[in-house]
Design a protein around this motif. Structure first.
Motif, PDB file in Angstrom:
ATOM      1  N   ILE A  59      43.175  38.499  42.642  1.00 22.54           N
ATOM      2  CA  ILE A  59      41.820  38.979  42.345  1.00 22.54           C
ATOM      3  C   ILE A  59      40.981  37.784  41.934  1.00 22.54           C
ATOM      4  O   ILE A  59      41.271  37.095  40.952  1.00 22.54           O
ATOM      5  N   CYS A  60      39.926  37.524  42.678  1.00 20.81           N
ATOM      6  CA  CYS A  60      39.032  36.397  42.421  1.00 20.81           C
ATOM      7  C   CYS A  60      37.817  36.867  41.630  1.00 20.81           C
ATOM      8  O   CYS A  60      37.425  38.040  41.686  1.00 20.81           O
ATOM      9  N   GLY A  61      37.201  35.925  40.930  1.00 22.28           N
ATOM     10  CA  GLY A  61      35.981  36.249  40.200  1.00 22.28           C
ATOM     11  C   GLY A  61      34.879  36.762  41.097  1.00 22.28           C
ATOM     12  O   GLY A  61      34.067  37.594  40.670  1.00 22.28           O
ATOM     13  N   SER A  62      34.852  36.309  42.347  1.00 20.70           N
ATOM     14  CA  SER A  62      33.815  36.806  43.265  1.00 20.70           C
ATOM     15  C   SER A  62      34.060  38.274  43.603  1.00 20.70           C
ATOM     16  O   SER A  62      33.114  39.061  43.712  1.00 20.70           O
ATOM     17  N   ASP A  63      35.341  38.656  43.777  1.00 20.83           N
ATOM     18  CA  ASP A  63      35.660  40.066  44.003  1.00 20.83           C
ATOM     19  C   ASP A  63      35.155  40.923  42.851  1.00 20.83           C
ATOM     20  O   ASP A  63      34.549  41.988  43.052  1.00 20.83           O
ATOM     21  N   VAL A  84      42.776  49.745  41.618  1.00 18.05           N
ATOM     22  CA  VAL A  84      41.558  50.008  40.843  1.00 18.05           C
ATOM     23  C   VAL A  84      41.790  49.641  39.386  1.00 18.05           C
ATOM     24  O   VAL A  84      40.923  49.008  38.745  1.00 18.05           O
ATOM     25  N   GLU A  85      42.960  49.991  38.857  1.00 22.01           N
ATOM     26  CA  GLU A  85      43.278  49.621  37.480  1.00 22.01           C
ATOM     27  C   GLU A  85      43.324  48.097  37.325  1.00 22.01           C
ATOM     28  O   GLU A  85      42.885  47.553  36.292  1.00 22.01           O
ATOM     29  N   ALA A  86      43.845  47.417  38.341  1.00 21.64           N
ATOM     30  CA  ALA A  86      43.896  45.953  38.286  1.00 21.64           C
ATOM     31  C   ALA A  86      42.500  45.358  38.208  1.00 21.64           C
ATOM     32  O   ALA A  86      42.244  44.427  37.429  1.00 21.64           O
ATOM     33  N   PHE A  87      41.577  45.904  39.002  1.00 21.09           N
ATOM     34  CA  PHE A  87      40.209  45.395  38.972  1.00 21.09           C
ATOM     35  C   PHE A  87      39.524  45.732  37.647  1.00 21.09           C
ATOM     36  O   PHE A  87      38.752  44.922  37.119  1.00 21.09           O
ATOM     37  N   ASP A  88      39.803  46.903  37.112  1.00 20.96           N
ATOM     38  CA  ASP A  88      39.202  47.252  35.826  1.00 20.96           C
ATOM     39  C   ASP A  88      39.699  46.321  34.719  1.00 20.96           C
ATOM     40  O   ASP A  88      38.944  45.960  33.813  1.00 20.96           O
ATOM     41  N   ASP A 148      44.147  36.356  30.059  1.00 23.58           N
ATOM     42  CA  ASP A 148      44.354  36.510  31.503  1.00 23.58           C
ATOM     43  C   ASP A 148      43.789  35.313  32.257  1.00 23.58           C
ATOM     44  O   ASP A 148      42.656  34.883  32.008  1.00 23.58           O
ATOM     45  N   VAL A 149      44.569  34.799  33.185  1.00 24.16           N
ATOM     46  CA  VAL A 149      44.088  33.743  34.076  1.00 24.16           C
ATOM     47  C   VAL A 149      43.959  34.296  35.490  1.00 24.16           C
ATOM     48  O   VAL A 149      42.870  34.367  36.048  1.00 24.16           O
ATOM     49  N   LYS A 150      45.073  34.712  36.079  1.00 21.79           N
ATOM     50  CA  LYS A 150      45.038  35.244  37.439  1.00 21.79           C
ATOM     51  C   LYS A 150      45.832  36.547  37.513  1.00 21.79           C
ATOM     52  O   LYS A 150      46.997  36.608  37.138  1.00 21.79           O
ATOM     53  N   LEU A 151      45.172  37.590  37.997  1.00 21.14           N
ATOM     54  CA  LEU A 151      45.820  38.867  38.263  1.00 21.14           C
ATOM     55  C   LEU A 151      46.047  38.997  39.758  1.00 21.14           C
ATOM     56  O   LEU A 151      45.214  38.568  40.560  1.00 21.14           O
ATOM     57  N   GLN A 152      47.191  39.595  40.130  1.00 21.21           N
ATOM     58  CA  GLN A 152      47.516  39.748  41.538  1.00 21.21           C
ATOM     59  C   GLN A 152      47.939  41.188  41.843  1.00 21.21           C
ATOM     60  O   GLN A 152      48.351  41.931  40.953  1.00 21.21           O
TER      61      GLN A 152
END
Length: 347
Positions: A40-44, A325-329, A338-342
């Motif tokens: 998940i990128c900051g732009s997403d 959806v939970e990951a994006f929330d 948190d640094v990077k979520l996948q």
């Protein structure tokens, strides 16, 4: 058209996992890839929360995701360097290889480039994609899918380090300890910096960055320029990477590099800002800008495979596709640790 299940940004603030028609025609120079891991990128996240980034506006449903790794499931007739079963990562930008920018080797700034999850182009948070083989890279056996999905953001750090023209033994400074900032620090070390200081206002982010040898986390409670000058005997850093994109960072930015040093602008400010051009001129600073990357993916993969760059500690959480959806929330929460979520996909 091919209908697939995907994570779809329906409109600003609304995500859903549903079937959507996606173009999936395999050409002679393409490969088909079963997606395994997507970062998940900051732009997403910004498209999710704001519905736009500058001139790129979400006017219709769009599949998110552009940091990906997976397995080749089919190859075009003219593809010879990849085979079914190869584990790969993909460069998400597709330029016009006949353009003047591409011929100059700067295909990242080709006006005709199409980039995953940049309106109106769909991203890769879906089980299968078709992608040009020329922008698909085989992963060494010792590089995991999770690491493969980190090559895309790491490539930005690699581009920044390359643009800085680092001289072995340089002292670097990174402003902003988000994912790109930390990876830029690591790329700068790999590029020849003897040490890299990193600054942020969030202490937890600095703790993550400071675990790496050669990366020196500065005190978030003290002015960055004071700490840099003290650490360099009043001279300043040889190369400074602005990775925060925050307007406040520009107020004292030019106090941190040495005379004749270099400032590389990596972060993209959302709001208008001002900086002191005269201060930069008085030091004859060299200023460089970064927009994505070009011609660095191979070297990024080599560095990861060599063990000189370890990106695994930056992966803060992994979610199954059905919890996208939970990951994006959670990404929207911007937890300081948190640094990077996948996200991982089945199959």
């Amino acid at each position: 058209m091919t209908e697939q299940t995907a994570l779809v940004l329906e409109e600003k603030g609304k995500l859903s996992i549903r079937d959507i028609d996606l173009a999936q025609s395999l050409g002679p120079d393409d490969v088909q890839i079963a997606i395994h891991t997507v970062g998940i990128c900051g732009s997403d996240v910004h498209y999710y929360t704001h519905g736009r980034i500058g001139q790129f506006v979400v006017n219709e449903p769009m599949v998110l995701g552009h940091e990906a790794a997976g397995t080749v499931t089919a190859v075009g007739d003219r593809v010879s360097h990849l085979a079914v079963g190869d584990r790969v990562c993909m460069e998400p930008g597709i330029p016009d290889m006949t353009s003047r920018a591409s011929k100059l080797g700067i295909y990242n700034v080709d006006p005709a480039v199409t980039f995953w999850a940049t309106p109106p182009i769909h991203g890769c948070l879906t089980p299968s994609v078709v992608h040009p083989a020329a922008f698909t890279y085989k992963l060494p056996d010792n590089v995991s899918f999770a690491e493969g999905a980190m090559v895309e953001p790491f490539a930005i750090g690699m581009q920044a380090a390359a643009k800085a023209n680092i001289v072995p033994g340089d002292v670097g400074l990174v402003i902003g300890a988000g994912p790109i900032g930390v990876m830029t620090a690591l790329a700068a070390l790999a590029g020849g910096c003897a040490r890299v200081m990193i600054y942020d206002v969030v202490a937890e982010k600095l703790q993550v960055a400071g675990q790496y040898d050669g990366v020196i986390a500065l005190n978030p409670a003290q002015p960055v320029e004071t700490q840099v000058l003290e650490a360099t005997g009043g001279w300043g850093a040889d190369v400074v990477f602005e990775c925060s994109g925050h307007p406040s960072a520009f107020k004292t930015l030019f106090a941190t590099p040495r005379p004749g040093g270099c400032v590389v602008f990596v972060g993209m400010p959302v709001d208008d800002f001002r900086f002191d051009l005269v201060a930069a001129q008085a030091k004859e600073l060299r200023m460089e800008t970064v927009f994505r990357y070009a011609n660095v993916y191979d070297r990024a993969i080599e560095l990861i495979a060599s063990g000189k760059i370890d990106l695994k500690p930056l992966i803060s959480g992994t979610f199954p596709f059905e919890q996208s959806v939970e990951a994006f929330d959670r990404a929207v929460e911007a937890r300081p640790t948190d640094v990077k979520l996948q996200i991982t996909l089945p199959g």
